[in-house]
Design a protein around this motif. Structure first.
Motif, PDB file in Angstrom:
ATOM      1  N   THR A  11       0.823  -1.207   0.000  1.00 60.02           N
ATOM      2  CA  THR A  11       0.000   0.000   0.000  1.00 60.02           C
ATOM      3  C   THR A  11       0.855   1.254   0.000  1.00 60.02           C
ATOM      4  OG1 THR A  11      -0.102   0.086   2.425  1.00 60.02           O
ATOM      5  CG2 THR A  11      -1.818  -1.163   1.288  1.00 60.02           C
ATOM      6  N   ARG A  12       0.260   2.347  -0.516  1.00 61.93           N
ATOM      7  CA  ARG A  12       0.854   3.676  -0.437  1.00 61.93           C
ATOM      8  C   ARG A  12      -0.273   4.644  -0.113  1.00 61.93           C
ATOM      9  NH1 ARG A  12       3.508   4.583  -5.577  1.00 61.93           N
ATOM     10  NH2 ARG A  12       1.501   5.292  -6.374  1.00 61.93           N
ATOM     11  N   GLY A  13      -0.084   5.458   0.914  1.00 63.53           N
ATOM     12  CA  GLY A  13      -1.129   6.395   1.309  1.00 63.53           C
ATOM     13  C   GLY A  13      -2.409   5.707   1.745  1.00 63.53           C
ATOM     14  N   GLY A  14      -2.274   4.481   2.271  1.00 61.85           N
ATOM     15  CA  GLY A  14      -3.428   3.755   2.762  1.00 61.85           C
ATOM     16  C   GLY A  14      -4.211   3.010   1.703  1.00 61.85           C
ATOM     17  N   LEU A  15      -3.790   3.061   0.448  1.00 63.83           N
ATOM     18  CA  LEU A  15      -4.487   2.379  -0.636  1.00 63.83           C
ATOM     19  C   LEU A  15      -3.576   1.347  -1.296  1.00 63.83           C
ATOM     20  CD1 LEU A  15      -6.307   5.370  -2.365  1.00 63.83           C
ATOM     21  CD2 LEU A  15      -7.300   3.674  -0.820  1.00 63.83           C
ATOM     22  N   THR A  16      -4.167   0.241  -1.675  1.00 62.12           N
ATOM     23  CA  THR A  16      -3.405  -0.822  -2.331  1.00 62.12           C
ATOM     24  C   THR A  16      -2.967  -0.366  -3.721  1.00 62.12           C
ATOM     25  OG1 THR A  16      -4.748  -2.469  -1.181  1.00 62.12           O
ATOM     26  CG2 THR A  16      -3.439  -3.232  -3.062  1.00 62.12           C
ATOM     27  N   ILE A  17      -1.662  -0.532  -4.010  1.00 66.06           N
ATOM     28  CA  ILE A  17      -1.166  -0.136  -5.326  1.00 66.06           C
ATOM     29  C   ILE A  17      -0.673  -1.325  -6.145  1.00 66.06           C
ATOM     30  CG2 ILE A  17      -0.622   2.243  -4.715  1.00 66.06           C
ATOM     31  CD1 ILE A  17       2.304   1.362  -4.380  1.00 66.06           C
ATOM     32  N   LEU A  18      -0.196  -2.370  -5.475  1.00 72.12           N
ATOM     33  CA  LEU A  18       0.207  -3.598  -6.158  1.00 72.12           C
ATOM     34  C   LEU A  18      -0.389  -4.776  -5.405  1.00 72.12           C
ATOM     35  CD1 LEU A  18       4.026  -2.974  -6.806  1.00 72.12           C
ATOM     36  CD2 LEU A  18       2.244  -3.060  -8.555  1.00 72.12           C
ATOM     37  N   GLU A  19      -0.775  -5.808  -6.144  1.00 75.52           N
ATOM     38  CA  GLU A  19      -1.304  -7.004  -5.497  1.00 75.52           C
ATOM     39  C   GLU A  19      -0.982  -8.232  -6.337  1.00 75.52           C
ATOM     40  OE1 GLU A  19      -5.475  -6.298  -5.071  1.00 75.52           O
ATOM     41  OE2 GLU A  19      -5.813  -5.994  -7.220  1.00 75.52           O
ATOM     42  N   GLY A  20      -0.849  -9.356  -5.640  1.00 76.23           N
ATOM     43  CA  GLY A  20      -0.585 -10.618  -6.328  1.00 76.23           C
ATOM     44  C   GLY A  20       0.822 -10.789  -6.847  1.00 76.23           C
ATOM     45  N   VAL A  21       1.785 -10.032  -6.319  1.00 76.97           N
ATOM     46  CA  VAL A  21       3.171 -10.126  -6.798  1.00 76.97           C
ATOM     47  C   VAL A  21       3.825 -11.384  -6.223  1.00 76.97           C
ATOM     48  CG1 VAL A  21       5.421  -9.005  -6.923  1.00 76.97           C
ATOM     49  CG2 VAL A  21       3.327  -7.614  -6.902  1.00 76.97           C
ATOM     50  N   LEU A 185      11.052  -8.555 -14.431  1.00 77.78           N
ATOM     51  CA  LEU A 185       9.655  -8.692 -14.039  1.00 77.78           C
ATOM     52  C   LEU A 185       8.968  -7.345 -14.206  1.00 77.78           C
ATOM     53  CD1 LEU A 185       7.330 -10.323 -12.753  1.00 77.78           C
ATOM     54  CD2 LEU A 185       8.162  -9.562 -10.507  1.00 77.78           C
ATOM     55  N   ASP A 186       7.981  -7.289 -15.097  1.00 80.34           N
ATOM     56  CA  ASP A 186       7.184  -6.087 -15.316  1.00 80.34           C
ATOM     57  C   ASP A 186       6.069  -6.062 -14.269  1.00 80.34           C
ATOM     58  OD1 ASP A 186       5.724  -3.927 -16.185  1.00 80.34           O
ATOM     59  OD2 ASP A 186       5.293  -4.727 -18.178  1.00 80.34           O
ATOM     60  N   LEU A 187       6.027  -4.990 -13.479  1.00 79.24           N
ATOM     61  CA  LEU A 187       5.031  -4.905 -12.412  1.00 79.24           C
ATOM     62  C   LEU A 187       3.676  -4.387 -12.887  1.00 79.24           C
ATOM     63  CD1 LEU A 187       7.189  -3.508  -9.461  1.00 79.24           C
ATOM     64  CD2 LEU A 187       6.471  -5.870  -9.879  1.00 79.24           C
ATOM     65  N   SER A 188       3.582  -3.939 -14.120  1.00 80.41           N
ATOM     66  CA  SER A 188       2.327  -3.361 -14.618  1.00 80.41           C
ATOM     67  C   SER A 188       1.125  -4.292 -14.448  1.00 80.41           C
ATOM     68  CB  SER A 188       2.474  -2.951 -16.086  1.00 80.41           C
ATOM     69  OG  SER A 188       3.487  -1.980 -16.244  1.00 80.41           O
ATOM     70  N   PRO A 189       1.252  -5.591 -14.722  1.00 78.25           N
ATOM     71  CA  PRO A 189       0.093  -6.474 -14.568  1.00 78.25           C
ATOM     72  C   PRO A 189      -0.382  -6.632 -13.120  1.00 78.25           C
ATOM     73  CG  PRO A 189       1.728  -7.476 -16.006  1.00 78.25           C
ATOM     74  CD  PRO A 189       2.378  -6.299 -15.357  1.00 78.25           C
ATOM     75  N   PHE A 190       0.469  -6.217 -12.161  1.00 77.88           N
ATOM     76  CA  PHE A 190       0.113  -6.375 -10.748  1.00 77.88           C
ATOM     77  C   PHE A 190      -0.480  -5.099 -10.138  1.00 77.88           C
ATOM     78  CE2 PHE A 190       3.717  -9.190 -11.655  1.00 77.88           C
ATOM     79  CZ  PHE A 190       3.136 -10.418 -11.366  1.00 77.88           C
ATOM     80  N   LYS A 191      -0.662  -4.083 -10.976  1.00 72.55           N
ATOM     81  CA  LYS A 191      -1.230  -2.847 -10.467  1.00 72.55           C
ATOM     82  C   LYS A 191      -2.632  -3.095  -9.960  1.00 72.55           C
ATOM     83  CE  LYS A 191      -1.887   2.034 -11.563  1.00 72.55           C
ATOM     84  NZ  LYS A 191      -1.686   3.103 -12.556  1.00 72.55           N
ATOM     85  N   ALA A 192      -2.948  -2.560  -8.780  1.00 71.80           N
ATOM     86  CA  ALA A 192      -4.253  -2.780  -8.166  1.00 71.80           C
ATOM     87  C   ALA A 192      -5.334  -2.018  -8.923  1.00 71.80           C
ATOM     88  CB  ALA A 192      -4.223  -2.378  -6.700  1.00 71.80           C
ATOM     89  N   GLY A 193      -6.578  -2.219  -8.491  1.00 68.57           N
ATOM     90  CA  GLY A 193      -7.742  -1.738  -9.226  1.00 68.57           C
ATOM     91  C   GLY A 193      -8.031  -0.263  -9.133  1.00 68.57           C
ATOM     92  N   PRO A 194      -9.297   0.126  -9.289  1.00 67.63           N
ATOM     93  CA  PRO A 194      -9.715   1.529  -9.436  1.00 67.63           C
ATOM     94  C   PRO A 194      -9.267   2.455  -8.315  1.00 67.63           C
ATOM     95  CG  PRO A 194     -11.504   0.053 -10.000  1.00 67.63           C
ATOM     96  CD  PRO A 194     -10.411  -0.805  -9.436  1.00 67.63           C
ATOM     97  N   LYS A 195      -9.211   1.964  -7.069  1.00 70.85           N
ATOM     98  CA  LYS A 195      -8.834   2.839  -5.961  1.00 70.85           C
ATOM     99  C   LYS A 195      -7.418   3.364  -6.143  1.00 70.85           C
ATOM    100  CE  LYS A 195     -11.871   1.026  -2.349  1.00 70.85           C
ATOM    101  NZ  LYS A 195     -11.930   0.390  -1.003  1.00 70.85           N
ATOM    102  N   ALA A 196      -6.507   2.478  -6.602  1.00 68.27           N
ATOM    103  CA  ALA A 196      -5.121   2.906  -6.833  1.00 68.27           C
ATOM    104  C   ALA A 196      -5.071   3.941  -7.942  1.00 68.27           C
ATOM    105  CB  ALA A 196      -4.251   1.711  -7.177  1.00 68.27           C
TER     106      ALA A 196
END
Length: 204
Positions: A11-21, A185-196
């Protein structure tokens, strides 16, 4: 020593930014993290290094096996190049700083105060700190910032030596280091959803 990351969310600023890494990094291996600015590379590295908590998932590593180098060079301006390295060597229970001085072409600068160095020289000294930690897993965030081509080559050689000695390296960088043996490893596919995405837009 293998570093294992499983289904990690950060998380950054309390919101999920990456998931499933998920990935594994074994001794002798290098992994380069790619992705656009703001995707979460720094946050991921800091979480893996144990500098901030993860939201979900598992990081399997011994914290005393990781040496982290971020955007700050971690230098004491009023100490010389050699004194800076000796300070960090003493923190990690080591004493010999000569290989680190040689590896990053700092021998002629050894008596200079760190505060008088150029940005590139400071970066080389900051990276030389890695070699006096004795730790096998290097976690590096944009390690070649401020370095010219010759210094990037020195850094790549230092990484190769570290790998050949049984160490490993996890790096976030946009620079081609010439390390053909490194996985990417490209992290783009792990970017979290709309909140991020909403959070990113708030900072535009």
């Amino acid at each position: 020593m293998t570093l294992t990351v499983q289904d990690l969310a950060v998380t950054r600023g309390g919101l999920t930014i990456l998931e499933g890494v998920s990935f594994e990094l074994a001794a002798g291996e290098a992994l380069v993290l790619r992705g656009p600015n703001g995707v979460g590379k720094t946050t991921l590295l800091r979480s893996i290094a144990g500098l901030q908590p993860v939201e979900a998932g598992i990081v399997s590593r011994a914290e005393d096996q990781i040496a982290y180098a971020g955007h700050s060079d971690g230098l004491k301006a009023m100490l010389s190049v050699t004194e800076n390295l000796r300070f960090w060597a003493s923190v990690f229970g080591l004493s010999d700083v000569e290989p680190a001085l040689a590896a990053f072409d700092l021998i002629e600068l050894r008596a200079r105060m760190a505060g008088t160095l150029s940005a590139g020289q400071k970066r080389r000294l900051g990276l030389a700190r890695l070699m006096v930690t004795g730790r096998p897993i290097w976690v590096l965030d944009e390690p070649t910032v401020s370095l010219d081509a010759a210094s990037v080559s020195l850094f790549a050689d230092a990484v190769r030596h570290h790998l050949s000695s049984g160490g490993s390296a996890l790096m976030a960088t946009h620079i081609d280091l010439g390390l053909s043996e490194a996985r990417v490893l490209d992290l783009s596919p792990f970017k979290a959803g709309p909140k991020a995405r909403q959070m990113d837009e708030a900072f535009l």
